[in-house]
Write a protein that holds these residues in place. Structure first.
Motif, PDB file in Angstrom:
ATOM      1  N   SER A   1       0.820  -1.212   0.000  1.00  0.00           N
ATOM      2  CA  SER A   1       0.000   0.000   0.000  1.00  0.00           C
ATOM      3  C   SER A   1       0.854   1.263   0.000  1.00  0.00           C
ATOM      4  N   SER A   2       2.068   1.170   0.549  1.00  0.00           N
ATOM      5  CA  SER A   2       2.948   2.341   0.610  1.00  0.00           C
ATOM      6  C   SER A   2       3.444   2.775  -0.759  1.00  0.00           C
ATOM      7  N   SER A   3       3.302   1.934  -1.774  1.00  0.00           N
ATOM      8  CA  SER A   3       3.778   2.296  -3.114  1.00  0.00           C
ATOM      9  C   SER A   3       2.772   3.164  -3.868  1.00  0.00           C
ATOM     10  N   LEU A   4       1.540   3.260  -3.375  1.00  0.00           N
ATOM     11  CA  LEU A   4       0.477   3.988  -4.078  1.00  0.00           C
ATOM     12  C   LEU A   4       0.345   5.409  -3.543  1.00  0.00           C
ATOM     13  N   PHE A   5      -0.087   6.300  -4.435  1.00  0.00           N
ATOM     14  CA  PHE A   5      -0.374   7.688  -4.050  1.00  0.00           C
ATOM     15  C   PHE A   5      -1.481   8.210  -4.950  1.00  0.00           C
ATOM     16  N   ARG A   6      -2.182   9.231  -4.466  1.00  0.00           N
ATOM     17  CA  ARG A   6      -3.317   9.779  -5.200  1.00  0.00           C
ATOM     18  C   ARG A   6      -2.841  10.710  -6.305  1.00  0.00           C
ATOM     19  N   MET A   7      -3.541  10.608  -7.460  1.00  0.00           N
ATOM     20  CA  MET A   7      -3.335  11.516  -8.589  1.00  0.00           C
ATOM     21  C   MET A   7      -4.710  12.003  -9.025  1.00  0.00           C
ATOM     22  N   ASP A   8      -5.146  13.108  -8.436  1.00  0.00           N
ATOM     23  CA  ASP A   8      -6.510  13.593  -8.647  1.00  0.00           C
ATOM     24  C   ASP A   8      -7.502  12.514  -8.193  1.00  0.00           C
TER      25      ASP A   8
ATOM     26  N   GLU B   1      -7.432   9.390  -9.369  1.00  0.00           N
ATOM     27  CA  GLU B   1      -6.853   8.090  -9.680  1.00  0.00           C
ATOM     28  C   GLU B   1      -5.719   7.769  -8.715  1.00  0.00           C
ATOM     29  N   TRP B   2      -5.247   6.529  -8.840  1.00  0.00           N
ATOM     30  CA  TRP B   2      -4.098   6.081  -8.079  1.00  0.00           C
ATOM     31  C   TRP B   2      -2.902   5.947  -9.007  1.00  0.00           C
ATOM     32  N   GLY B   3      -1.704   6.222  -8.475  1.00  0.00           N
ATOM     33  CA  GLY B   3      -0.495   6.086  -9.262  1.00  0.00           C
ATOM     34  C   GLY B   3       0.600   5.414  -8.477  1.00  0.00           C
ATOM     35  N   LEU B   4       1.594   4.894  -9.204  1.00  0.00           N
ATOM     36  CA  LEU B   4       2.783   4.310  -8.587  1.00  0.00           C
ATOM     37  C   LEU B   4       3.947   4.439  -9.560  1.00  0.00           C
ATOM     38  N   PHE B   5       5.145   4.154  -9.089  1.00  0.00           N
ATOM     39  CA  PHE B   5       6.335   4.213  -9.925  1.00  0.00           C
ATOM     40  C   PHE B   5       6.885   2.807 -10.123  1.00  0.00           C
ATOM     41  N   LEU B   6       7.206   2.504 -11.400  1.00  0.00           N
ATOM     42  CA  LEU B   6       7.877   1.261 -11.741  1.00  0.00           C
ATOM     43  C   LEU B   6       9.361   1.537 -11.938  1.00  0.00           C
ATOM     44  N   VAL B   7      10.174   0.508 -11.863  1.00  0.00           N
ATOM     45  CA  VAL B   7      11.600   0.604 -12.176  1.00  0.00           C
ATOM     46  C   VAL B   7      11.822  -0.033 -13.546  1.00  0.00           C
ATOM     47  N   ASP B   8      12.291   0.786 -14.487  1.00  0.00           N
ATOM     48  CA  ASP B   8      12.504   0.320 -15.851  1.00  0.00           C
ATOM     49  C   ASP B   8      13.873   0.787 -16.327  1.00  0.00           C
ATOM     50  N   GLY B   9      14.826  -0.135 -16.449  1.00  0.00           N
ATOM     51  CA  GLY B   9      16.159   0.216 -16.940  1.00  0.00           C
ATOM     52  C   GLY B   9      16.891   1.202 -16.071  1.00  0.00           C
TER      53      GLY B   9
END
Length: 395
Positions: free
Chosen positions: A330-337, A339-347
């Motif tokens: 749950s700590s990976s999520l945050f509000r965006m208006d 909606e919900w958002g999170l960050f992925l690790v890519d490269g």
């Protein structure tokens, strides 16, 4: 022009210095912790403190105004049905015509309550018979490989609940019979001359003495509670939930009972969610709307025989369960208006992703859409994390 080795060395050294300067001014990667989106069981629960109470308890009161003789019993004593509990000496001088009329009305009301209890007993007996038949039918289907295990468990629970309701109805009928006897004793005391006749108050049902409100002899008014009788084997749990949580609980909701003084976790089920709440002031001085919820203990008596009336427990209400749920911390999520958002690790860089979140239990949150199993997510993104920022994993 011929390029000498010295010129080549100076040029290479200059380029290296420039690269080092550029690299030194580049922003350093942000250290992050990560986790993977995984498919696993997920439970959504509500945890609240509660206390045990005897389900079927009876308060014995003085039927008339008089002088109660000293009670010889002690708290915890076992008493049998119709066993003498105490004696009371009526005081005729304090008995008025109005009290006599009230006693007559109480006698009539007791007879109506007995009739009501008999009807309730007949109905609960029929419900138990039907529940037993349904359990036998589903058991036969299950033995033949047709019925489901969940259906069998529900039928067993229904049969057990019906048996408990019938036992409670029998208890209510015994209480109604005792009320009639007490009312008759009160009426007889009105006709006693000189107040010489002592009234013997007997136990309406068998059980244990839970409380003695007045141990010593003395004068009491009619209706004064003297002692309480109940069956410690009929323990139930009462927990007062916040009204916002209580609306998510239904009759039949599974409950885990823990932290009651043992490492054993007991099984329970919600029997009643009371339709009326009340206001309580919390320890922080905040007004809270609370709703009483009554839970039956399903585990065998041998597992909780150390529990008694009024003991503290913690009840965990299971309001939702899923076996194969895609979830992230749950700590990976945050509000965006909205909606919900999170960050992925890519490269080696953080990438913003909008997702649709579902159920959550505090530690983990269900992802309904926008994420795949196995993708790596940042568990605690802070204000330094933006889309495209370089990150360094330091789990």
């Amino acid at each position: 022009m011929k390029i000498t080795k010295k010129q080549l060395f100076i040029s290479a050294f200059s380029i290296l210095v420039v690269l080092l300067v550029v690299w030194g001014f580049l922003p350093s990667p942000v250290p992050v912790t990560v986790d993977q989106a995984r498919v696993a069981p997920l439970e959504v629960t509500i945890e609240e403190e509660g206390k045990t109470q005897v389900a079927d308890r009876y308060t014995i009161s003085a039927p008339v105004t008089g002088y109660v003789l000293r009670i010889q019993h002690e708290v915890g004593d076992t008493v049998a049905a119709n066993q003498e509990l105490f004696q009371i000496q009526p005081v005729p001088d304090l008995i008025s015509a109005r009290q006599r009329e009230i006693a007559q009305s109480q006698f009539e009301a007791a007879k109506y309550r007995r009739q009501q209890a008999m009807e309730h007993l007949n109905l609960s007996g029929e419900e138990k018979r039907l529940a037993d038949l349904e359990l036998q039918r589903i058991q036969n289907l299950f033995d033949e490989g047709i019925g489901s295990e969940q259906g069998l468990d529900n039928a067993k629970l229904a049969a057990r609940r019906a048996a408990a309701q019938k036992a409670s109805a029998e208890f209510s009928l015994n209480i109604a019979e005792h009320e009639i006897q007490a009312a008759k004793s009160a009426l007889r005391s009105f006709q006693a001359s000189g107040g010489g006749e002592q009234i013997s108050i007997r136990a309406p049902v068998g059980g244990h003495l839970l409380k003695i409100h007045q141990k010593s002899e003395g004068t009491v008014q009619a209706g004064t509670p003297i002692l309480e009788i109940g069956d410690p084997l009929s323990l139930e749990i009462k927990a007062d939930l916040l009204s916002a949580d209580a609306v998510q609980v239904r009759r039949g909701t599974a409950v885990r009972i823990k932290r009651w003084g043992s490492d054993t976790i007991l099984d329970g089920v919600v029997r009643v969610v009371e339709p009326s709440g009340y206001t309580r002031i919390s320890a922080l001085g905040v007004e809270e709307q609370r709703v009483p919820v009554v839970v039956d203990i399903l585990s065998s008596r041998q597992q909780w025989q150390a529990l008694g009336d009024g003991y503290r427990v913690v009840a965990e209400f299971i309001i939702w369960q899923g076996d194969n749920v895609l979830q992230v911390p749950s700590s990976s999520l945050f509000r965006m208006d909205e909606e919900w958002g999170l960050f992925l690790v890519d490269g080696g860089s953080a990438r913003l992703r909008r997702v649709e979140a579902g159920r959550q239990n505090g530690l983990h949150t269900q992802i309904v859409n926008g994420l795949a199993k196995g993708e790596t997510v940042l568990t605690h993104p802070d204000e330094r994390i933006e889309d495209g920022v370089r990150v360094e994993i330091r789990n």
